[in-house]
Design a protein around this motif. Structure first.
Motif, PDB file in Angstrom:
ATOM      1  N   ALA A 184       7.930  -4.856   7.638  1.00 48.11           N
ATOM      2  CA  ALA A 184       8.249  -3.604   6.947  1.00 48.11           C
ATOM      3  C   ALA A 184       7.003  -3.025   6.287  1.00 48.11           C
ATOM      4  CB  ALA A 184       9.340  -3.840   5.911  1.00 48.11           C
ATOM      5  N   ALA A 185       6.198  -3.885   5.681  1.00 45.15           N
ATOM      6  CA  ALA A 185       4.987  -3.406   5.013  1.00 45.15           C
ATOM      7  C   ALA A 185       4.042  -2.769   6.031  1.00 45.15           C
ATOM      8  CB  ALA A 185       4.299  -4.572   4.299  1.00 45.15           C
ATOM      9  N   ARG A 186       3.915  -3.384   7.200  1.00 44.81           N
ATOM     10  CA  ARG A 186       3.026  -2.834   8.222  1.00 44.81           C
ATOM     11  C   ARG A 186       3.548  -1.474   8.685  1.00 44.81           C
ATOM     12  NH1 ARG A 186       2.576  -7.263  11.165  1.00 44.81           N
ATOM     13  NH2 ARG A 186       4.174  -6.658  12.665  1.00 44.81           N
ATOM     14  N   ALA A 187       4.854  -1.394   8.945  1.00 41.41           N
ATOM     15  CA  ALA A 187       5.449  -0.134   9.402  1.00 41.41           C
ATOM     16  C   ALA A 187       5.293   0.946   8.333  1.00 41.41           C
ATOM     17  CB  ALA A 187       6.923  -0.353   9.732  1.00 41.41           C
ATOM     18  N   ASN A 188       5.493   0.552   7.088  1.00 44.48           N
ATOM     19  CA  ASN A 188       5.367   1.503   5.995  1.00 44.48           C
ATOM     20  C   ASN A 188       3.937   2.027   5.880  1.00 44.48           C
ATOM     21  OD1 ASN A 188       6.265   2.931   3.702  1.00 44.48           O
ATOM     22  ND2 ASN A 188       5.286   1.390   2.396  1.00 44.48           N
ATOM     23  N   GLY A 189       2.982   1.154   6.062  1.00 38.86           N
ATOM     24  CA  GLY A 189       1.585   1.580   6.022  1.00 38.86           C
ATOM     25  C   GLY A 189       1.295   2.664   7.035  1.00 38.86           C
ATOM     26  N   LYS A 190       1.778   2.456   8.246  1.00 43.73           N
ATOM     27  CA  LYS A 190       1.563   3.457   9.300  1.00 43.73           C
ATOM     28  C   LYS A 190       2.206   4.784   8.926  1.00 43.73           C
ATOM     29  CE  LYS A 190       1.344   0.405  13.338  1.00 43.73           C
ATOM     30  NZ  LYS A 190       2.151  -0.040  14.480  1.00 43.73           N
ATOM     31  N   THR A 191       3.402   4.722   8.340  1.00 46.73           N
ATOM     32  CA  THR A 191       4.095   5.957   7.972  1.00 46.73           C
ATOM     33  C   THR A 191       3.320   6.716   6.899  1.00 46.73           C
ATOM     34  OG1 THR A 191       6.163   4.805   8.412  1.00 46.73           O
ATOM     35  CG2 THR A 191       6.310   6.916   7.271  1.00 46.73           C
ATOM     36  N   MET A 192       2.816   5.995   5.923  1.00 52.34           N
ATOM     37  CA  MET A 192       2.064   6.655   4.856  1.00 52.34           C
ATOM     38  C   MET A 192       0.783   7.292   5.394  1.00 52.34           C
ATOM     39  SD  MET A 192       3.827   6.360   2.040  1.00 52.34           S
ATOM     40  CE  MET A 192       2.896   6.336   0.503  1.00 52.34           C
ATOM     41  N   GLU A 193       0.173   6.644   6.388  1.00 54.23           N
ATOM     42  CA  GLU A 193      -1.038   7.193   6.987  1.00 54.23           C
ATOM     43  C   GLU A 193      -0.806   8.583   7.569  1.00 54.23           C
ATOM     44  OE1 GLU A 193      -3.005   4.828   9.943  1.00 54.23           O
ATOM     45  OE2 GLU A 193      -3.152   3.116   8.557  1.00 54.23           O
ATOM     46  N   VAL A 194       0.410   8.795   8.072  1.00 56.81           N
ATOM     47  CA  VAL A 194       0.721  10.081   8.700  1.00 56.81           C
ATOM     48  C   VAL A 194       0.484  11.224   7.721  1.00 56.81           C
ATOM     49  CG1 VAL A 194       2.570  11.490   9.678  1.00 56.81           C
ATOM     50  CG2 VAL A 194       2.339   9.094  10.352  1.00 56.81           C
TER      51      VAL A 194
ATOM     52  N   PRO B 140      10.543   3.491   1.973  1.00 53.68           N
ATOM     53  CA  PRO B 140      11.079   4.844   1.949  1.00 53.68           C
ATOM     54  C   PRO B 140      10.925   5.543   0.601  1.00 53.68           C
ATOM     55  CG  PRO B 140      12.560   3.401   3.119  1.00 53.68           C
ATOM     56  CD  PRO B 140      11.475   2.536   2.601  1.00 53.68           C
ATOM     57  N   ASP B 141      11.219   4.840  -0.497  1.00 53.37           N
ATOM     58  CA  ASP B 141      11.152   5.484  -1.808  1.00 53.37           C
ATOM     59  C   ASP B 141       9.748   6.007  -2.091  1.00 53.37           C
ATOM     60  OD1 ASP B 141      13.758   4.869  -2.026  1.00 53.37           O
ATOM     61  OD2 ASP B 141      13.577   3.500  -3.729  1.00 53.37           O
ATOM     62  N   GLN B 142       8.753   5.160  -1.828  1.00 50.77           N
ATOM     63  CA  GLN B 142       7.365   5.583  -2.022  1.00 50.77           C
ATOM     64  C   GLN B 142       7.014   6.757  -1.118  1.00 50.77           C
ATOM     65  OE1 GLN B 142       4.409   2.591  -1.623  1.00 50.77           O
ATOM     66  NE2 GLN B 142       5.092   1.409  -3.418  1.00 50.77           N
ATOM     67  N   PHE B 143       7.495   6.665   0.127  1.00 48.73           N
ATOM     68  CA  PHE B 143       7.160   7.709   1.094  1.00 48.73           C
ATOM     69  C   PHE B 143       7.731   9.059   0.676  1.00 48.73           C
ATOM     70  CE2 PHE B 143       8.546  10.206   4.753  1.00 48.73           C
ATOM     71  CZ  PHE B 143       7.309  10.539   5.267  1.00 48.73           C
ATOM     72  N   ILE B 144       8.998   9.057   0.277  1.00 44.80           N
ATOM     73  CA  ILE B 144       9.624  10.314  -0.156  1.00 44.80           C
ATOM     74  C   ILE B 144       8.849  10.915  -1.321  1.00 44.80           C
ATOM     75  CG2 ILE B 144      11.649  11.247  -1.360  1.00 44.80           C
ATOM     76  CD1 ILE B 144      12.142  11.046   1.561  1.00 44.80           C
ATOM     77  N   GLU B 145       8.473  10.054  -2.236  1.00 42.85           N
ATOM     78  CA  GLU B 145       7.682  10.493  -3.387  1.00 42.85           C
ATOM     79  C   GLU B 145       6.386  11.192  -2.923  1.00 42.85           C
ATOM     80  OE1 GLU B 145       8.100  10.692  -7.415  1.00 42.85           O
ATOM     81  OE2 GLU B 145       9.314   9.308  -6.203  1.00 42.85           O
ATOM     82  N   ALA B 146       5.686  10.551  -1.997  1.00 44.37           N
ATOM     83  CA  ALA B 146       4.415  11.096  -1.510  1.00 44.37           C
ATOM     84  C   ALA B 146       4.627  12.414  -0.770  1.00 44.37           C
ATOM     85  CB  ALA B 146       3.733  10.077  -0.596  1.00 44.37           C
TER      86      ALA B 146
END
Lengths: 213, 213
Positions: free
Chosen positions: A73-83, A140-146
Motif C-alpha cells: 500500500a505504501a508503494r502504491a500510495n507513493g506512486k499516486t502522490m507522485e502524479v 487516500p486521506d493524505q492524497f485527498i488532502e494534497a
DNA sequence: AGGTAATTGAACTCACCAGTTCATTTTCAC
DNA sequence: GTGAAAATGAACTGGTGAGTTCAATTACCT
C-alpha cells in the motif's frame, strides 16, 4: 501475537533475497485466493522457500499479511502522490493538464498490485479493521488532502470556482474513477484501458462544467 | 454442486419458518465474520436449528451463501428501483426533487443488509466471481439503465443538458455516493446520516452545475 | 388417534492447515 | 577452509470445520 512484535520480527533476520521472495509470493497468493484460503505451504512453494523460513522471517501468517499489505500500500500510495507533481498550475492548458493527471491516476488505481491490495483490504476489513484504518490514513486521506490543496490554489488564482476544496477533491476522484471498481469486478478482472481513458476524460469534462470559470 | 441444483434444493422442502430462520441467521453470521470464518455450527446455533436441518434445506455451505446473497440483493435492489418512482419529471422543483431522490438512494445504499451484501460480494469476488456478475447484472446495471432513462427524459424536455445519459447516470451516482464506502469503512462501521445527507446534497449541486440548463 | 415427514442431537469421518521440531545441508563471511 | 548463521524438508501436533449418519423425537395433516 502482540502488536509490538511487528518491529522485532520484521527486522533484518535472515537473508534478504529470501525475505523479498516470500513477501512477493505472499502478495500474489493472497491476491489470488484470499487470506483464509492461502496456506503457508502454498506461499512457501510459490516463493521457492521452506515453510520454517517464513516463520523465521515474519513470525506468523497474520504478521506476514499485515506486512505485505502495509508495504504494498505504501508503494502504491507513493506512486499516486507522485502524479500530483504534474498537476497543472495555471489556466493555460488546464483541461489537458487535468486530463493528463486523471489518466495517470486511473493508471495508478488500476495497477495490478494496487487493486490487489484494495480488494484484500475490503475483503478482510472484518478481520483486520485496524489495518484498513491504518492504510487509509496513510494513503487516500493524505492524497485527498494534497489534491484539495492543488485545487484550492487554482481556485484562488481564479481559474476554478470552488467553495469547499476537500469536497471538490472527493468529487473529482469520484468522477474520474466513476464505475471503475464495478467495471473490473473489483479488480478481479482485466479492464480495457481505452474504456478507462474515456471515463477519465468524461469525468474531467463534467468537473470543468461544474467548477470551471 | 452443479448450478441446476439450486432450483431443486431451494424448493419447498421442510418447514418454512425454519428455512427463513436459517437464511436470516446465515446473513447475520456471514456479515459478521465473513464466509470462511462462518461455521455451519455457528449458523445453526444462531438460527436455533440443528445442523442437519440446514443441509436438508439448502444442501451445502456454498449453496446457502449463494442463496442468501441473491435473495438479499434482490430485495435491496427492489427498494432501490422503487426510489425512481419519485423521480422528478418537470423543471419545476427539479433541484429539491433530485435532492430527495439522492437522499433516498443514500438511505438504500447505507441500509444495513444492503451494505452487508455488498461487502460480502466484494470480499468473496475471488471465490464467487459468477455470483458477483449475477448480482450486478440484476441490480446496479438495471438501475443505471433506469436512471439514465429518467435523465434522458428530462434532457429531452430541455430541463438538462446531457449528451450521454448512461454516463450521466453513472456520474450522478458517483457524485451522490462519493466517499460513502470509505466513510463507513466499507460498511463495517456506522455512518453519520447527517454527514451522508450533506454529501448527497453537494453531489446534486455539482451535478446541476454541470448539467443544468 | 395415527402416520408421515421433518427435526434433532450427538457422534463420527475426513481433510486441511497453522505452527513446531529437529537433524541435515547450504550459504556466506572472515 | 572453517565455523556460525540460515535454510531445508520431513514429520508431527493440535485444532477446526464441512458434511454424514442414525436412532429418537417432534410437529403437522387427515
Amino acid at each position: 501475537m502482540s502488536v509490538g512484535d511487528t518491529e522485532k520480527s520484521t527486522s533484518d533476520r535472515g537473508r534478504l533475497d529470501k525475505r523479498r521472495a516470500i513477501v512477493e509470493a505472499a502478495l500474489r497468493v493472497f491476491a489470488r485466493v484470499g487470506y483464509a484460503q492461502a496456506s503457508l505451504d502454498l506461499i512457501a512453494a510459490e516463493a521457492g522457500v521452506a515453510k520454517p523460513t517464513i516463520y523465521n522471517h515474519l513470525g506468523s501468517k497474520e504478521n506476514l499479511f499485515r506486512h505485505v499489505m502495509t508495504e504494498t500500500a505504501a508503494r502504491a500510495n507513493g506512486k499516486t502522490m507522485e502524479v500530483l507533481e504534474s498537476f497543472p498550475g495555471a489556466a493555460d492548458g488546464l483541461r489537458p493538464g487535468l486530463e493528463d493527471v486523471a489518466g495517470k491516476l486511473v493508471a495508478c488505481y488500476t495497477d495490478e498490485q494496487s487493486q490487489a491490495v484494495r480488494r484484500l483490504l475490503y475483503a478482510e476489513a472484518v478481520r483486520f479493521p485496524d489495518l484498513f484504518d491504518q492504510v487509509r490514513a496513510s494513503g487516500p486521506d493524505q492524497f485527498i488532502e494534497a489534491l484539495a490543496g492543488r485545487l484550492a490554489r487554482l481556485a484562488n488564482a481564479g481559474h476554478l470556482r470552488i467553495d469547499d476544496p476537500i469536497r471538490a477533491a472527493n468529487q473529482f476522484i469520484a468522477l474520474v474513477y466513476e464505475e471503475l471498481p464495478t467495471l473490473s469486478t473489483f479488480g478481479s478482472r482485466p479492464l480495457d484501458p481505452r474504456e478507462a481513458e474515456k471515463v477519465a476524460v468524461a469525468g474531467v469534462d463534467t468537473f470543468l462544467r461544474a467548477f470551471g470559470s
